[in-house]
Design a protein around this motif. Sequence first.
Motif: not given
Length: 341
Positions: A16-19, A25-30, A60-69
């Motif tokens: 993921i880091a490579a891509g 956009t933030a949504t695309e990253r997530a 965004p990708e970190v927020q996407a895997v979090a349990d709570y943001v």
Amino acid sequence: MAQSANMDASELARDIAAGLASATTATERAALVPAELVEAIQQLKTKRDAVILAHYYVAPEVQAVADYVGDSFYLAKLAKSLPQQTIVLCGVEFMGESAKLLNPTKTVLLPEPGADCPMAHMVKRETVDAARAEYGDDLAVVCYVNSTVEIKSWSDVCVTSSNAVKIVSELPQQHVLFIPDQNLGRFVAEQVPQKHVILNKGYCPRHHIITVEQIVDATEAHPDALVLAHPECKADVLAEADYIGSTAGIIKYAEESDASEFIIVTVRGVLYELERRCQGTGKKFYFPAVQPTCVNMDLITLEKLVRCLETGEGEVQIGVSDEAADQAKLTLDRMLECAAR
């Protein structure tokens, strides 16, 4: 099985880091986070009895895997109520320290222990001592949660940008030394004119560099957009705002507003939650030309989060005396009590 999951998680996070450079956009990253990585992270959390908390400013990708943001206040309040024995906090150092103070028997991990907040250090003990000497018992030292454990230990109560006005207005003391952020302190003073608020010279480097000229340029480019600003910005910037509030407040305002365009005057990391909450509405979000980014929050990556879960690296230690730690914890407990009233 667990070892295989760990290896898969690390490899997927690296992929993921490579891509990420291809996402615009933030949504695309997530959206780059595959279900396989989410499942692998879930296995790692189960093994470690862990929960992942993330601030709105992280990637965004970190927020996407979090349990709570959430923002600082939400995360501090939430940390006390969670059953897991390990809290993985995707944020800067003072956030991890606050979680540890509120949960001394739990393990708190930071994926990037080197992620600091410059403002958290921007007050001198002499400033606090001088104010106490001058005003005595009629002084309350009010400490923004964006501060070190040591600075909290010099204080009477903590606040966040979402509850500072309420807490200061209800204090019995007439004089208030607000540390460390001068801009939030000035905003509070304007909202609570019955109090004598003494300002410190600290500031958030990300918000403080935003200029009124940038806001004027943005409003000229987007004349129908509402300006939503964080109170860590300077007074002349806030004067241009249609709404002033915490990160969570800005998100909520944009979500509930009938307007369709917004100029967001805070750290760009908030864009993911704005896009997520307003998906399908056609709402558009703009930032000042020099977009505010937090270099410390940007240090927190999926790769570091996975490594933290795998190894237990980044454990938060409270590097002050027990007496100072107890006093620092008291300021946070008082904040939660005051905000709940």
